[in-house]
Design a protein around this motif. Sequence first.
Motif, PDB file in Angstrom:
ATOM      1  N   ARG A 193      -8.529   6.492  -9.134  1.00  0.00           N
ATOM      2  CA  ARG A 193      -9.694   7.136  -9.756  1.00  0.00           C
ATOM      3  C   ARG A 193     -10.413   8.045  -8.743  1.00  0.00           C
ATOM      4  N   LEU A 194     -10.626   7.561  -7.535  1.00  0.00           N
ATOM      5  CA  LEU A 194     -11.377   8.330  -6.548  1.00  0.00           C
ATOM      6  C   LEU A 194     -10.611   9.566  -6.083  1.00  0.00           C
ATOM      7  N   LEU A 195      -9.322   9.407  -5.840  1.00  0.00           N
ATOM      8  CA  LEU A 195      -8.540  10.547  -5.369  1.00  0.00           C
ATOM      9  C   LEU A 195      -8.408  11.609  -6.452  1.00  0.00           C
ATOM     10  N   ALA A 196      -8.353  11.189  -7.689  1.00  0.00           N
ATOM     11  CA  ALA A 196      -8.237  12.154  -8.784  1.00  0.00           C
ATOM     12  C   ALA A 196      -9.472  13.041  -8.884  1.00  0.00           C
ATOM     13  N   GLN A 197     -10.632  12.499  -8.529  1.00  0.00           N
ATOM     14  CA  GLN A 197     -11.859  13.287  -8.714  1.00  0.00           C
ATOM     15  C   GLN A 197     -12.390  13.923  -7.439  1.00  0.00           C
ATOM     16  N   SER A 198     -11.837  13.585  -6.278  1.00  0.00           N
ATOM     17  CA  SER A 198     -12.316  14.208  -5.045  1.00  0.00           C
ATOM     18  C   SER A 198     -12.011  15.703  -5.065  1.00  0.00           C
ATOM     19  N   SER A 199     -12.975  16.494  -4.643  1.00  0.00           N
ATOM     20  CA  SER A 199     -12.802  17.947  -4.686  1.00  0.00           C
ATOM     21  C   SER A 199     -12.018  18.480  -3.496  1.00  0.00           C
ATOM     22  N   ARG A 200     -11.736  17.626  -2.500  1.00  0.00           N
ATOM     23  CA  ARG A 200     -10.993  18.076  -1.326  1.00  0.00           C
ATOM     24  C   ARG A 200     -10.186  16.902  -0.781  1.00  0.00           C
ATOM     25  N   PRO A 201      -9.177  17.156   0.019  1.00  0.00           N
ATOM     26  CA  PRO A 201      -8.391  16.054   0.581  1.00  0.00           C
ATOM     27  C   PRO A 201      -9.262  15.123   1.416  1.00  0.00           C
ATOM     28  N   VAL A 202      -9.010  13.838   1.271  1.00  0.00           N
ATOM     29  CA  VAL A 202      -9.813  12.815   1.941  1.00  0.00           C
ATOM     30  C   VAL A 202      -8.993  12.175   3.063  1.00  0.00           C
ATOM     31  N   ILE A 203      -9.681  11.417   3.892  1.00  0.00           N
ATOM     32  CA  ILE A 203      -9.044  10.552   4.870  1.00  0.00           C
ATOM     33  C   ILE A 203      -9.177   9.120   4.350  1.00  0.00           C
ATOM     34  N   LEU A 204      -8.057   8.446   4.181  1.00  0.00           N
ATOM     35  CA  LEU A 204      -8.091   7.029   3.835  1.00  0.00           C
ATOM     36  C   LEU A 204      -8.410   6.215   5.094  1.00  0.00           C
ATOM     37  N   HIS A 205      -8.693   4.939   4.909  1.00  0.00           N
ATOM     38  CA  HIS A 205      -9.244   4.127   6.003  1.00  0.00           C
ATOM     39  C   HIS A 205      -8.721   2.714   5.858  1.00  0.00           C
ATOM     40  N   TRP A 206      -7.981   2.268   6.874  1.00  0.00           N
ATOM     41  CA  TRP A 206      -7.432   0.914   6.876  1.00  0.00           C
ATOM     42  C   TRP A 206      -7.943   0.220   8.125  1.00  0.00           C
ATOM     43  N   VAL A 247      -5.913   4.369  10.773  1.00  0.00           N
ATOM     44  CA  VAL A 247      -5.378   3.015  10.844  1.00  0.00           C
ATOM     45  C   VAL A 247      -5.928   2.324  12.084  1.00  0.00           C
ATOM     46  N   SER A 248      -6.649   1.226  11.868  1.00  0.00           N
ATOM     47  CA  SER A 248      -7.239   0.441  12.959  1.00  0.00           C
ATOM     48  C   SER A 248      -6.739  -0.993  12.860  1.00  0.00           C
ATOM     49  N   LEU A 249      -5.522  -1.212  13.317  1.00  0.00           N
ATOM     50  CA  LEU A 249      -4.916  -2.538  13.270  1.00  0.00           C
ATOM     51  C   LEU A 249      -4.670  -3.112  14.666  1.00  0.00           C
ATOM     52  N   LEU A 250      -4.864  -2.292  15.707  1.00  0.00           N
ATOM     53  CA  LEU A 250      -4.600  -2.698  17.094  1.00  0.00           C
ATOM     54  C   LEU A 250      -3.175  -3.206  17.257  1.00  0.00           C
ATOM     55  N   ASP A 251      -2.247  -2.561  16.546  1.00  0.00           N
ATOM     56  CA  ASP A 251      -0.830  -2.908  16.605  1.00  0.00           C
ATOM     57  C   ASP A 251      -0.056  -1.595  16.609  1.00  0.00           C
ATOM     58  N   ALA A 252       0.354  -1.149  17.811  1.00  0.00           N
ATOM     59  CA  ALA A 252       0.981   0.165  17.933  1.00  0.00           C
ATOM     60  C   ALA A 252       2.280   0.254  17.147  1.00  0.00           C
ATOM     61  N   ALA A 253       3.066  -0.816  17.149  1.00  0.00           N
ATOM     62  CA  ALA A 253       4.351  -0.786  16.447  1.00  0.00           C
ATOM     63  C   ALA A 253       4.155  -0.626  14.942  1.00  0.00           C
ATOM     64  N   LYS A 254       3.173  -1.346  14.383  1.00  0.00           N
ATOM     65  CA  LYS A 254       2.904  -1.218  12.949  1.00  0.00           C
ATOM     66  C   LYS A 254       2.413   0.188  12.624  1.00  0.00           C
ATOM     67  N   GLU A 255       1.602   0.760  13.507  1.00  0.00           N
ATOM     68  CA  GLU A 255       1.106   2.115  13.257  1.00  0.00           C
ATOM     69  C   GLU A 255       2.255   3.118  13.265  1.00  0.00           C
ATOM     70  N   VAL A 256       3.130   3.031  14.241  1.00  0.00           N
ATOM     71  CA  VAL A 256       4.253   3.966  14.320  1.00  0.00           C
ATOM     72  C   VAL A 256       5.158   3.827  13.102  1.00  0.00           C
ATOM     73  N   ALA A 257       5.401   2.587  12.674  1.00  0.00           N
ATOM     74  CA  ALA A 257       6.240   2.372  11.494  1.00  0.00           C
ATOM     75  C   ALA A 257       5.629   3.031  10.261  1.00  0.00           C
ATOM     76  N   LEU A 258       4.319   2.892  10.090  1.00  0.00           N
ATOM     77  CA  LEU A 258       3.658   3.537   8.957  1.00  0.00           C
ATOM     78  C   LEU A 258       3.681   5.055   9.118  1.00  0.00           C
ATOM     79  N   ARG A 259       3.424   5.527  10.311  1.00  0.00           N
ATOM     80  CA  ARG A 259       3.408   6.975  10.581  1.00  0.00           C
ATOM     81  C   ARG A 259       4.742   7.611  10.191  1.00  0.00           C
ATOM     82  N   ASN A 260       5.821   6.927  10.479  1.00  0.00           N
ATOM     83  CA  ASN A 260       7.152   7.469  10.193  1.00  0.00           C
ATOM     84  C   ASN A 260       7.469   7.504   8.701  1.00  0.00           C
TER      85      ASN A 260
END
Length: 405
Positions: A193-206, A247-260
């Motif tokens: 719902r939120l992404l459909a109505q945002s007028s510009r690209p957003v940054i998600l937050h984990w 992404v704020s998980l303090l886990d570099a390997a998990k971040e790289v896996a998601l990034r890829n």
Amino acid sequence: MTLALKLPAVGGQRKGGEGTGGGSGPSPAVRGDLVEYRLVGKPVAEGTYTPAVSRLAFAAAHVVADPLGDNAPGAPAAIDWEHTLQFRRHLWSLGLSVAEAMDTAQRGMGLDWPATQELIRRSAAEAPDGRIAVGVGTDQLPAGEHTLDAVIAAYEEQLAVAEQAGAQPILMASRALCAAANSPDDYRKVYDRLLAQSSRPVILHWLGAMFDPALDGYWGSDSLDTAADVVVGLIADHTAKVDGIKVSLLDAAKEVALRNRLPEQVRLYTGDDFNYPELIRGDGLRHSDALLGIFAAIAPAAAAALKALDDGDLGRYEQVFAPTVPLARQIFSAPTYYYKTGIALLAWLNGHQPGFGMVGGLQTGRSLPHLAETFRLADQAGVLTRPDLAVDRFRRLLAVHGVDA
């Protein structure tokens, strides 16, 4: 002139010796005595920088409490607007962008929604073009249970404030949503719902549970891998509306896996205050951009390191960033959510605010020995930009605690 003062001793120190330079975990054990500490760091030259071109870099900024305000726990935030905005001008002058009204600004830990709205409007009005993003959440909701529709409405109210201010929205992880959701499908209902109505690209937050225990199991699963599947699916369905994800998980390997797994045009903004140098540098194929609370504390070093990266000088990049990592690990040590205290401490030591006070009285969130080790590591990282002022101010802090240094 040699600058020295007596600081609480920590595990591994000898009388007359220097700090351990550690800080990778919880605050070092206190030995119950004082040792003389002589400053050894060479401050990183501040200067004025243009924004980096090889990476996008946001510093999540804190707020400065009004020293004459009633900033008691649970009271509405009383903000020193002059110094709060002055600190943002300082970050912009170093070429950094500002991530405003995030957890670093004590969202959910002292900064109430009325003060947040004012903060967004004031900061956005002064921001250089395109160099501010602001937190959009649900923290105006009172404590208690809420329906998904109520969560959506709260997000929509805050999204409207961000868009009216002309700032890029950051859809913050929501405690209310985490409490209300029963499955990944509930998260999809809200974010679709939120992404459909945002007028510009957003940054998600984990944001991981170490930053906020109320966010444990975000995206509908206790498994980070399963949660990542939910995020990747969400982004795949709304690629045009997602600039990136912090992404704020303090886990570099998990971040790289998601990034890829992200579409090429979607950025991963690292919020890993333990492993940021390697994640921003990248692996030759992909890299993380930055949206970091630690950048507010080490702003001159961050600016210098990013300039070196632009210049292709990886040796200089590592040289500047490497000594900041022990400091970052100290500031963000468990309980991690009190990291804001270290950010405010360094702003005070460097003359960016008149006193060491925080909204909600959060300056009491760390012990004196913890703050003393933060002081040592900040010196060794070269981010005490005015060493004589820092020594004088920390000596006064010691005196308030009954320590003659």
